[in-house]
Motif scaffolding. Sequence first.
Motif, PDB file in Angstrom:
ATOM      1  N   ILE A 431       0.877  -1.167   0.000  1.00 54.85           N
ATOM      2  CA  ILE A 431       0.000   0.000   0.000  1.00 54.85           C
ATOM      3  C   ILE A 431       0.915   1.218   0.000  1.00 54.85           C
ATOM      4  O   ILE A 431       1.520   1.540   1.036  1.00 54.85           O
ATOM      5  CB  ILE A 431      -0.928   0.012   1.230  1.00 54.85           C
ATOM      6  N   PRO A 432       1.096   1.881  -1.143  1.00 57.60           N
ATOM      7  CA  PRO A 432       2.150   2.887  -1.270  1.00 57.60           C
ATOM      8  C   PRO A 432       2.023   4.075  -0.326  1.00 57.60           C
ATOM      9  O   PRO A 432       3.023   4.662   0.064  1.00 57.60           O
ATOM     10  CB  PRO A 432       2.059   3.329  -2.736  1.00 57.60           C
ATOM     11  N   THR A 433       0.801   4.438   0.065  1.00 58.13           N
ATOM     12  CA  THR A 433       0.616   5.603   0.929  1.00 58.13           C
ATOM     13  C   THR A 433       0.806   5.270   2.405  1.00 58.13           C
ATOM     14  O   THR A 433       0.931   6.172   3.224  1.00 58.13           O
ATOM     15  CB  THR A 433      -0.793   6.197   0.729  1.00 58.13           C
ATOM     16  N   MET A 434       0.826   4.002   2.743  1.00 52.91           N
ATOM     17  CA  MET A 434       1.056   3.594   4.122  1.00 52.91           C
ATOM     18  C   MET A 434       2.548   3.511   4.395  1.00 52.91           C
ATOM     19  O   MET A 434       3.346   3.251   3.495  1.00 52.91           O
ATOM     20  CB  MET A 434       0.392   2.242   4.399  1.00 52.91           C
ATOM     21  N   SER A 435       2.938   3.719   5.642  1.00 52.72           N
ATOM     22  CA  SER A 435       4.348   3.635   6.002  1.00 52.72           C
ATOM     23  C   SER A 435       4.834   2.193   5.897  1.00 52.72           C
ATOM     24  O   SER A 435       4.039   1.246   5.855  1.00 52.72           O
ATOM     25  CB  SER A 435       4.562   4.161   7.424  1.00 52.72           C
ATOM     26  N   VAL A 436       6.161   2.053   5.865  1.00 52.36           N
ATOM     27  CA  VAL A 436       6.756   0.718   5.861  1.00 52.36           C
ATOM     28  C   VAL A 436       6.302  -0.051   7.104  1.00 52.36           C
ATOM     29  O   VAL A 436       5.954  -1.235   7.017  1.00 52.36           O
ATOM     30  CB  VAL A 436       8.292   0.828   5.809  1.00 52.36           C
ATOM     31  N   LEU A 437       6.264   0.619   8.249  1.00 52.50           N
ATOM     32  CA  LEU A 437       5.847  -0.040   9.492  1.00 52.50           C
ATOM     33  C   LEU A 437       4.433  -0.586   9.378  1.00 52.50           C
ATOM     34  O   LEU A 437       4.156  -1.730   9.757  1.00 52.50           O
ATOM     35  CB  LEU A 437       5.942   0.945  10.651  1.00 52.50           C
ATOM     36  N   GLU A 438       3.515   0.209   8.831  1.00 49.45           N
ATOM     37  CA  GLU A 438       2.124  -0.229   8.718  1.00 49.45           C
ATOM     38  C   GLU A 438       1.973  -1.347   7.697  1.00 49.45           C
ATOM     39  O   GLU A 438       1.183  -2.277   7.901  1.00 49.45           O
ATOM     40  CB  GLU A 438       1.244   0.962   8.345  1.00 49.45           C
ATOM     41  N   ASN A 439       2.710  -1.265   6.589  1.00 50.61           N
ATOM     42  CA  ASN A 439       2.661  -2.335   5.591  1.00 50.61           C
ATOM     43  C   ASN A 439       3.123  -3.654   6.183  1.00 50.61           C
ATOM     44  O   ASN A 439       2.503  -4.702   5.958  1.00 50.61           O
ATOM     45  CB  ASN A 439       3.529  -1.968   4.382  1.00 50.61           C
ATOM     46  N   VAL A 440       4.201  -3.618   6.933  1.00 47.15           N
ATOM     47  CA  VAL A 440       4.727  -4.848   7.530  1.00 47.15           C
ATOM     48  C   VAL A 440       3.775  -5.358   8.614  1.00 47.15           C
ATOM     49  O   VAL A 440       3.545  -6.568   8.733  1.00 47.15           O
ATOM     50  CB  VAL A 440       6.141  -4.609   8.090  1.00 47.15           C
ATOM     51  N   ALA A 441       3.187  -4.451   9.388  1.00 46.11           N
ATOM     52  CA  ALA A 441       2.249  -4.854  10.440  1.00 46.11           C
ATOM     53  C   ALA A 441       1.038  -5.575   9.870  1.00 46.11           C
ATOM     54  O   ALA A 441       0.406  -6.391  10.559  1.00 46.11           O
ATOM     55  CB  ALA A 441       1.805  -3.634  11.248  1.00 46.11           C
ATOM     56  N   LEU A 442       0.711  -5.302   8.609  1.00 43.01           N
ATOM     57  CA  LEU A 442      -0.412  -5.989   7.977  1.00 43.01           C
ATOM     58  C   LEU A 442      -0.184  -7.496   7.933  1.00 43.01           C
ATOM     59  O   LEU A 442      -1.134  -8.280   7.948  1.00 43.01           O
ATOM     60  CB  LEU A 442      -0.621  -5.430   6.571  1.00 43.01           C
ATOM     61  N   GLN A 474      10.827  -7.034  12.647  1.00 43.23           N
ATOM     62  CA  GLN A 474      11.073  -7.639  11.339  1.00 43.23           C
ATOM     63  C   GLN A 474      11.712  -6.645  10.372  1.00 43.23           C
ATOM     64  O   GLN A 474      12.552  -7.024   9.536  1.00 43.23           O
ATOM     65  CB  GLN A 474       9.769  -8.188  10.754  1.00 43.23           C
ATOM     66  N   ILE A 475      11.346  -5.369  10.478  1.00 47.95           N
ATOM     67  CA  ILE A 475      11.954  -4.348   9.624  1.00 47.95           C
ATOM     68  C   ILE A 475      13.443  -4.204   9.946  1.00 47.95           C
ATOM     69  O   ILE A 475      14.289  -4.105   9.050  1.00 47.95           O
ATOM     70  CB  ILE A 475      11.224  -3.001   9.788  1.00 47.95           C
ATOM     71  N   GLU A 476      13.754  -4.194  11.222  1.00 45.87           N
ATOM     72  CA  GLU A 476      15.164  -4.148  11.625  1.00 45.87           C
ATOM     73  C   GLU A 476      15.894  -5.415  11.179  1.00 45.87           C
ATOM     74  O   GLU A 476      17.060  -5.369  10.769  1.00 45.87           O
ATOM     75  CB  GLU A 476      15.257  -3.987  13.143  1.00 45.87           C
ATOM     76  N   ARG A 477      15.209  -6.529  11.227  1.00 45.28           N
ATOM     77  CA  ARG A 477      15.807  -7.816  10.848  1.00 45.28           C
ATOM     78  C   ARG A 477      16.231  -7.833   9.383  1.00 45.28           C
ATOM     79  O   ARG A 477      17.250  -8.450   9.033  1.00 45.28           O
ATOM     80  CB  ARG A 477      14.779  -8.921  11.125  1.00 45.28           C
ATOM     81  N   VAL A 478      15.449  -7.162   8.521  1.00 41.65           N
ATOM     82  CA  VAL A 478      15.779  -7.159   7.092  1.00 41.65           C
ATOM     83  C   VAL A 478      16.617  -5.944   6.698  1.00 41.65           C
ATOM     84  O   VAL A 478      16.906  -5.752   5.516  1.00 41.65           O
ATOM     85  CB  VAL A 478      14.496  -7.213   6.231  1.00 41.65           C
ATOM     86  N   GLY A 479      16.989  -5.117   7.674  1.00 44.29           N
ATOM     87  CA  GLY A 479      17.911  -4.020   7.408  1.00 44.29           C
ATOM     88  C   GLY A 479      17.293  -2.745   6.882  1.00 44.29           C
ATOM     89  O   GLY A 479      17.985  -1.946   6.237  1.00 44.29           O
ATOM     90  N   LEU A 480      16.010  -2.499   7.165  1.00 47.90           N
ATOM     91  CA  LEU A 480      15.351  -1.288   6.672  1.00 47.90           C
ATOM     92  C   LEU A 480      14.875  -0.390   7.810  1.00 47.90           C
ATOM     93  O   LEU A 480      13.910   0.364   7.653  1.00 47.90           O
ATOM     94  CB  LEU A 480      14.167  -1.649   5.774  1.00 47.90           C
ATOM     95  N   ALA A 481      15.552  -0.437   8.952  1.00 48.39           N
ATOM     96  CA  ALA A 481      15.099   0.313  10.119  1.00 48.39           C
ATOM     97  C   ALA A 481      15.015   1.813   9.850  1.00 48.39           C
ATOM     98  O   ALA A 481      14.102   2.490  10.324  1.00 48.39           O
ATOM     99  CB  ALA A 481      16.028   0.040  11.298  1.00 48.39           C
ATOM    100  N   LYS A 482      15.939   2.354   9.055  1.00 47.35           N
ATOM    101  CA  LYS A 482      15.936   3.800   8.819  1.00 47.35           C
ATOM    102  C   LYS A 482      14.783   4.242   7.913  1.00 47.35           C
ATOM    103  O   LYS A 482      14.496   5.438   7.804  1.00 47.35           O
ATOM    104  CB  LYS A 482      17.271   4.227   8.219  1.00 47.35           C
ATOM    105  N   HIS A 483      14.128   3.279   7.270  1.00 50.39           N
ATOM    106  CA  HIS A 483      12.984   3.604   6.398  1.00 50.39           C
ATOM    107  C   HIS A 483      11.642   3.257   7.057  1.00 50.39           C
ATOM    108  O   HIS A 483      10.611   3.267   6.374  1.00 50.39           O
ATOM    109  CB  HIS A 483      13.094   2.839   5.077  1.00 50.39           C
ATOM    110  N   MET A 484      11.654   2.985   8.349  1.00 45.49           N
ATOM    111  CA  MET A 484      10.461   2.472   9.019  1.00 45.49           C
ATOM    112  C   MET A 484       9.248   3.385   8.863  1.00 45.49           C
ATOM    113  O   MET A 484       8.116   2.923   8.702  1.00 45.49           O
ATOM    114  CB  MET A 484      10.769   2.241  10.503  1.00 45.49           C
ATOM    115  N   HIS A 485       9.481   4.704   8.895  1.00 48.85           N
ATOM    116  CA  HIS A 485       8.355   5.648   8.835  1.00 48.85           C
ATOM    117  C   HIS A 485       8.155   6.241   7.452  1.00 48.85           C
ATOM    118  O   HIS A 485       7.286   7.092   7.267  1.00 48.85           O
ATOM    119  CB  HIS A 485       8.575   6.770   9.857  1.00 48.85           C
ATOM    120  N   ASP A 486       8.947   5.810   6.476  1.00 48.57           N
ATOM    121  CA  ASP A 486       8.776   6.309   5.109  1.00 48.57           C
ATOM    122  C   ASP A 486       7.562   5.655   4.456  1.00 48.57           C
ATOM    123  O   ASP A 486       7.203   4.517   4.776  1.00 48.57           O
ATOM    124  CB  ASP A 486      10.016   5.999   4.272  1.00 48.57           C
ATOM    125  N   ALA A 487       6.945   6.388   3.557  1.00 47.87           N
ATOM    126  CA  ALA A 487       5.866   5.791   2.765  1.00 47.87           C
ATOM    127  C   ALA A 487       6.453   4.672   1.903  1.00 47.87           C
ATOM    128  O   ALA A 487       7.498   4.847   1.270  1.00 47.87           O
ATOM    129  CB  ALA A 487       5.203   6.844   1.888  1.00 47.87           C
TER     130      ALA A 487
END
Length: 593
Positions: A431-442, A474-487
Amino acid sequence: MHRRVVMPLILVVMGALIAPRVLPEYYLSLLNYVGLYSIVALGMVLLTGVGGLTSFGQAAFVGIGAYATAVLTTQMGLSPWLGLMAGLVITGLIATLLGLLTLRLSGHYLPIGTLAWGISLYYLFGNLPNLGGFSGISHLPAITLFGWTVSSSQDFGVLIWVIVGAVMWLLSNLLDSREGRAIRALFGGSVMAEAMGVSTARSKLLIFIYAALLAAVSGWLYAHMQRFVNPSPFSINMGIEYLFMILLGGASTLGGAVLGAAMVTGLKEWLQGILPMLFGQNGNYEAIFFGGLIILCLLYARQGVWPVVVSRVPFLRPRARNLTALKTAAPLPQKAPLPAGEPLLVAEGVTKKFGGLVANNNMSLTIKTGQITALIGPNGAGKSTLFNLLTGLLPLTSGKIEFRGQRIDGLSSRKIAALGVSRSFQHVRLIPTMSVLENVALGAHRRGLAGYIRSGLHLERAEEASILAEAARQIERVGLAKHMHDAAGSLALGQQRIVEIARALCADPYLLLLDEPAAGLRHLEKEALAELLMRLRAEGMAVLMVEHDMDFLMGLADYVVVMEFGQKLAEGLPEEIQENPKVLAAYLGGDVA
């Protein structure tokens, strides 16, 4: 609650307290209508703006709420509050029936369906004798609340806008929850949502009912404010105006619903006074004006006016979610690991035909726990079709699939997901408008239990914190922690594929299916992905992977299955496959060592 909703809510509460004391009667009455329309528009934000389900029939639900209380209070002598309860029950039943019928439609057929029953209910109001025909029902009693008689415009102003504020609070809480993420996934992401365990049919029906119930509340308030009800305010024209409101204000924002209601109501009053002076007394010229206004809005402010306002007012902009509470959140329950080397998924004689095209023909494979299985073959070999068959997105023509000894062919994708199967997609589905955190939480949707009522009342915070904490892990596990709040839509394609893997892991699966996970990744990113997959294998997870990068694949896979023309060409250890003459001729090429 999101900051983007806090400020509109504060403005609504302040208006409810101050406006009745300072505004003249005319403007106060106009503001009351804005509040009534806002309640309906807020429901349409949930239904149309967020859920993507266009309805022209909301005015009919307003009419059901109005007529229910009118009949019960004038003909049976019951109180307006019992009229409200009856209106909500009747509306809920009718909305459930209509939803079960019309929500099966898709594309342009859905709004046409809502148009049909909207017109039917309007004429039903005018033709039933007990409803007063087109002359209507008059002399409705006043609403009383703990000795307070709600009769004047000032009284109704307070009641209406308090209800508007309450509805905004409830919907804001709902959208900021696991159920809210499921609703936001409906708009263009239904296939992905089902694969993550979301019952999209249930979500569509529930938001349809919620929007109808809010319309009924507006109708109840309208009936007792006017003390009179007839069919005119519940025509299909009014249903179209409600759509105008959210389109102008901002279809996917709660603040936009209120702003849109204010814009349409104010403009309509102004135009009804100005346009006849310019063009004569006859003619519905304001409808022509609104048509042009909608076209301009779609051209220059497609998301509505409210997002434009928010972009120019810093304190209205949403801020990053505070993750402090997530650090102390209780971990989500996890599945017990399975012994390594045991058959997990067994497919036998899997065949899929699309008319005369045979996409998969008598395919068989076995996936074991703690093993990375590679599925390779030329483009068009049927690999993605097999993925869709294994995960329930497509039905089998023949054959059988077992997962942990249970037949799963014939099960829906969400039921298969609940058993412990999670996947990524060949074409990224985020979902492009949702943050990375919200997409992963889905991905953790099925690991939560809170429903619409708990979410709306903000009683699921502990569970929500646990879900978001798992997503962050899981976001930290895959190495994308700095993008957690990015769309999610702002990330590069390769990073979006990694987000999909994190989302799949958030489901806590036994079996992970990855469709071309290394496509678009740079060298270092591929190395990080390989390390992650090896850790997952060591933890006992089974991985089935489609990939075209042979250098990446052959150093990672434990077992390789080769497909060609929908059939199994060969299978074996990586070194055996690299030396197989049939594979070399069909796919790998003669220069492979």
